[in-house]
Design a protein around this motif. Sequence first.
Motif, PDB file in Angstrom:
ATOM      1  N   GLU A 125       0.783  -1.170   0.170  1.00 53.59           N
ATOM      2  CA  GLU A 125       0.005   0.033   0.262  1.00 53.59           C
ATOM      3  C   GLU A 125       0.743   1.293   0.093  1.00 53.59           C
ATOM      4  O   GLU A 125       0.573   2.189  -0.760  1.00 53.59           O
ATOM      5  CB  GLU A 125      -1.079  -0.018   1.306  1.00 53.59           C
ATOM      6  N   LEU A 126       1.825   1.213   0.800  1.00 53.47           N
ATOM      7  CA  LEU A 126       2.725   2.340   0.733  1.00 53.47           C
ATOM      8  C   LEU A 126       3.722   2.428  -0.532  1.00 53.47           C
ATOM      9  O   LEU A 126       3.728   3.444  -1.059  1.00 53.47           O
ATOM     10  CB  LEU A 126       3.809   2.231   1.973  1.00 53.47           C
TER      11      LEU A 126
ATOM     12  N   HIS B  22      -3.609  14.231   5.316  1.00 53.60           N
ATOM     13  CA  HIS B  22      -2.647  15.177   5.517  1.00 53.60           C
ATOM     14  C   HIS B  22      -1.562  14.870   4.383  1.00 53.60           C
ATOM     15  O   HIS B  22      -1.770  14.159   3.634  1.00 53.60           O
ATOM     16  CB  HIS B  22      -2.056  15.020   6.888  1.00 53.60           C
ATOM     17  N   ILE B  23      -0.789  15.974   4.151  1.00 57.54           N
ATOM     18  CA  ILE B  23       0.293  15.956   3.104  1.00 57.54           C
ATOM     19  C   ILE B  23       1.063  14.545   3.171  1.00 57.54           C
ATOM     20  O   ILE B  23       1.691  14.392   4.228  1.00 57.54           O
ATOM     21  CB  ILE B  23       1.173  16.973   3.174  1.00 57.54           C
ATOM     22  N   ARG B  24       1.252  13.664   2.160  1.00 54.90           N
ATOM     23  CA  ARG B  24       1.921  12.628   2.101  1.00 54.90           C
ATOM     24  C   ARG B  24       3.119  12.711   1.089  1.00 54.90           C
ATOM     25  O   ARG B  24       2.841  13.596   0.114  1.00 54.90           O
ATOM     26  CB  ARG B  24       1.388  11.263   2.146  1.00 54.90           C
ATOM     27  N   PHE B  25       4.314  12.346   1.491  1.00 55.54           N
ATOM     28  CA  PHE B  25       5.437  12.313   0.446  1.00 55.54           C
ATOM     29  C   PHE B  25       5.660  10.927  -0.153  1.00 55.54           C
ATOM     30  O   PHE B  25       5.928   9.967   0.669  1.00 55.54           O
ATOM     31  CB  PHE B  25       6.510  13.042   1.339  1.00 55.54           C
ATOM     32  N   ARG B  26       5.390  10.769  -1.295  1.00 52.50           N
ATOM     33  CA  ARG B  26       5.350   9.554  -1.926  1.00 52.50           C
ATOM     34  C   ARG B  26       6.700   8.981  -1.769  1.00 52.50           C
ATOM     35  O   ARG B  26       6.842   7.559  -1.683  1.00 52.50           O
ATOM     36  CB  ARG B  26       4.998   9.889  -3.597  1.00 52.50           C
ATOM     37  N   PHE B  27       7.666   9.661  -1.873  1.00 52.87           N
ATOM     38  CA  PHE B  27       8.963   9.403  -1.820  1.00 52.87           C
ATOM     39  C   PHE B  27       9.608   8.720  -0.584  1.00 52.87           C
ATOM     40  O   PHE B  27       9.969   7.375  -0.566  1.00 52.87           O
ATOM     41  CB  PHE B  27      10.197  10.417  -1.967  1.00 52.87           C
ATOM     42  N   LEU B  28       8.853   9.262   0.616  1.00 58.25           N
ATOM     43  CA  LEU B  28       9.029   8.686   2.016  1.00 58.25           C
ATOM     44  C   LEU B  28       8.472   7.214   1.991  1.00 58.25           C
ATOM     45  O   LEU B  28       8.854   6.522   2.715  1.00 58.25           O
ATOM     46  CB  LEU B  28       8.742   9.696   2.889  1.00 58.25           C
ATOM     47  N   ASP B  29       6.949   7.485   1.561  1.00 58.34           N
ATOM     48  CA  ASP B  29       6.398   6.316   1.497  1.00 58.34           C
ATOM     49  C   ASP B  29       6.921   4.807   0.922  1.00 58.34           C
ATOM     50  O   ASP B  29       6.827   3.980   1.625  1.00 58.34           O
ATOM     51  CB  ASP B  29       4.859   6.396   0.884  1.00 58.34           C
ATOM     52  N   ILE B  30       7.485   5.461  -0.447  1.00 57.18           N
ATOM     53  CA  ILE B  30       8.171   4.178  -1.061  1.00 57.18           C
ATOM     54  C   ILE B  30       9.359   3.805  -0.408  1.00 57.18           C
ATOM     55  O   ILE B  30       9.698   2.583  -0.188  1.00 57.18           O
ATOM     56  CB  ILE B  30       8.562   4.828  -2.421  1.00 57.18           C
TER      57      ILE B  30
ATOM     58  N   LEU C 257       9.884   3.664   3.127  1.00 60.56           N
ATOM     59  CA  LEU C 257       9.474   3.067   4.056  1.00 60.56           C
ATOM     60  C   LEU C 257       8.717   1.463   3.576  1.00 60.56           C
ATOM     61  O   LEU C 257       9.269   0.734   4.404  1.00 60.56           O
ATOM     62  CB  LEU C 257       8.348   3.389   4.860  1.00 60.56           C
ATOM     63  N   GLY C 258       8.511   1.272   2.616  1.00 61.41           N
ATOM     64  CA  GLY C 258       7.713   0.244   2.172  1.00 61.41           C
ATOM     65  C   GLY C 258       8.392  -0.528   1.048  1.00 61.41           C
ATOM     66  O   GLY C 258       8.154  -1.932   1.113  1.00 61.41           O
ATOM     67  N   ILE C 259       9.544  -0.211   0.555  1.00 62.07           N
ATOM     68  CA  ILE C 259       9.974  -0.945  -0.626  1.00 62.07           C
ATOM     69  C   ILE C 259      10.874  -2.215  -0.087  1.00 62.07           C
ATOM     70  O   ILE C 259      10.694  -3.232  -0.870  1.00 62.07           O
ATOM     71  CB  ILE C 259      11.143  -0.142  -1.349  1.00 62.07           C
ATOM     72  N   ILE C 260      11.518  -2.235   1.024  1.00 61.30           N
ATOM     73  CA  ILE C 260      12.277  -3.187   1.653  1.00 61.30           C
ATOM     74  C   ILE C 260      11.330  -4.437   1.899  1.00 61.30           C
ATOM     75  O   ILE C 260      11.441  -5.497   1.542  1.00 61.30           O
ATOM     76  CB  ILE C 260      13.132  -2.794   2.813  1.00 61.30           C
ATOM     77  N   PRO C 261      10.587  -3.977   2.832  1.00 63.60           N
ATOM     78  CA  PRO C 261       9.578  -5.360   3.205  1.00 63.60           C
ATOM     79  C   PRO C 261       8.702  -5.892   2.025  1.00 63.60           C
ATOM     80  O   PRO C 261       8.457  -6.951   1.857  1.00 63.60           O
ATOM     81  CB  PRO C 261       8.837  -4.682   4.144  1.00 63.60           C
ATOM     82  N   PHE C 262       8.318  -4.924   1.067  1.00 63.77           N
ATOM     83  CA  PHE C 262       7.821  -5.265  -0.042  1.00 63.77           C
ATOM     84  C   PHE C 262       8.426  -6.450  -0.999  1.00 63.77           C
ATOM     85  O   PHE C 262       8.009  -7.381  -1.213  1.00 63.77           O
ATOM     86  CB  PHE C 262       7.394  -4.112  -0.941  1.00 63.77           C
ATOM     87  N   LEU C 263       9.749  -5.996  -1.132  1.00 60.45           N
ATOM     88  CA  LEU C 263      10.494  -7.024  -1.726  1.00 60.45           C
ATOM     89  C   LEU C 263      11.008  -8.162  -1.088  1.00 60.45           C
ATOM     90  O   LEU C 263      11.113  -9.409  -1.628  1.00 60.45           O
ATOM     91  CB  LEU C 263      11.947  -6.137  -2.394  1.00 60.45           C
ATOM     92  N   VAL C 264      11.316  -8.101   0.170  1.00 56.77           N
ATOM     93  CA  VAL C 264      11.804  -9.223   1.115  1.00 56.77           C
ATOM     94  C   VAL C 264      10.820 -10.029   1.254  1.00 56.77           C
ATOM     95  O   VAL C 264      11.089 -11.474   1.091  1.00 56.77           O
ATOM     96  CB  VAL C 264      12.533  -8.570   2.178  1.00 56.77           C
TER      97      VAL C 264
END
Length: 640
Positions: A325-326, A335-343, A345-352
């Motif tokens: 989802e991130l 509120h304002i979200r920063f896409r770069f920060l979401d990615i 936070l999420g990319i490592i668990p997403f791949l692993v």
Amino acid sequence: MFQSIPEMLVDRTTRHPDYPAQMTKDEKGQFQPVSFKTLEDHAFSLALSLASLGVKKGDVVAHIGDNRVEWLEADLAILTLGASDTPRGRDAMDYELEYIINETEAKVAFVENIDLLMRILAFRNKLPSLRTLIVIDNKKCPDDEALKELEEKHSLSIFRHSKLIEEGSVRLEAEREKLLDGIRGIHGDDVATIIFTSGTTGKPKGVMITHHNIIYQLGRIIEVKKELPPKMRWLAVLPVWHAFERLIQYIALYYQHTICYSKPIGKIMMIDLLMTEPDALCSVPRIWETVKQGVNQILKNKKPFERKVFNFFLALSKLWVRASELVEGRVPDYHIRFRFLDILLGIIPFLVLYPFVFIGRKFIFNQITQKFGRNFLAGISGGGAVSKDVQSFFAAIGLKIIDGYGMTETSPVIGIQHYRHQMRDVLTPFEGTEIKVLRDDGTLAKPGEKGVLYVRGPQVMKGYYKQPELTMEIIDKDGWLCTGDLAVMTRSGDFKIVGRKKDTIVLSGGENIEPVPIENKIKESEYIESAVVLGQDKKFLGSLIVLNRKNVEVYLKKNGISYFDRSALSQMNEVKELIASELHSLLSSRNGFKPFERVSRFVLLDKSFEVGKELSLKQELKRFEIERLYKKEIQEIFES
């Protein structure tokens, strides 16, 4: 855009006359197809017979029955004549049927079976407008001679559904063009159906839904999934007369799909899933909760190692879903979200975690997903919010549950989640549907701020039948309808329902319940001082009950039951049994209460409610304050 539902039927039948529009079980339990051409012929033949009985444009026909192919035949026949139907299930109470038939002045009524026929005949003298009854199910139906005796005794005509189709079919070829001319005269603003809401607080309200209200939504379904597979199958398990399931019937016709009729009974539904292998199933949250509970029950019978393996992969899959989802931008932006920060936070668990998810869905969870058939795309849930726990469970095992929101007054859909880009916990309104969230002072709420949800769009009802004053209470001069629900909006225009400002309770099975009449009935007991009925999004009703301590003490002394502390009466088993007996007696079918309107569990309170605390200055219950003050007790009711 089509002007009417019958016009849509004619177009779809012309395009694919031989494609199955419906599937229904035969006497051997096997699903048999009913083609678009057969459906149209039956609807048109029935329409000709109804016209011979005096049904004409603008009339209202009562339509009382459950899921079956004949229901849609009758519905389309009524609409083909420019008339509208007022539907109800055969489990409706007699007083409801009496009110609906009389309020609409229906001269003709379809009834499910002989049992329902006899029920209505029992209060025939209270139905001055009724002239004709049509029995849908031929099973156990009396012969012609017996029907004639009933007709003479009750001064009305009784016909078999199948007989009317047979009689109309003889004239169909010669009069088809006449029917088509009539269909061309139906306008989008004409009323297609009048669905009466629960009447437990005063008179029931007849929601007038037009052809345009419905057809607008049919064209918007592609927003949920832009590419709907050809020859999709929908499994129908909800009562077909409900606005939600009824819309699905029309969706199937619009996209030239097939509707398969089943029942919301666990074993039957699961067997039918395997037999029909549908692409989609529309249901209420309770069905998904039941499936999840079934899985948990199966797990209890597994070996400890197997349970640990299942739970291990389930936990990792849930973490992966959150990470996806991130990464994919499917997190609500209150509120304002920063896409770069979401990615980030999420990319490592997403791949692993993905390899574990792949293994879990391929070799462990497939024992569950296979039960839904090879073609299953998604379940669409309405009539109450799907709990986070249930939606998280199905997302983890690879079954998509799409949440939707609406009300009968909006025909019924206001917003729904998208198939591909399913945002966590929030819904997106249809294109062309406007929403706003207002504070108590009438000003616009900020993103993330709670307020009352208002909606304006082509699906908003024409109004309440014969009750213009109530229509004006819910729809303002600018066309904004007050849903009565509390919501928060995101910066992107999505929304989330967070509560109900109005008192109506919606159980997880989709039943709408007004608590006030139930509470008033409970307070008729001499042992009960006050009661609060609860159950939003739960499977059953519960209640907080304030004891009338004086009368309870009299009861205990009279029955020789000793007690030592009058402040602890609520903890005594004898008192709990007394209150349970009172509830059983007061909330009975004899007193007009349906099974789902009965209180299943309760917590007893010794202390009276106070003005300024649990009560307003008008001595009215402050429901949201009560839910806050008695959070622990409420959890005890629904979690025990």
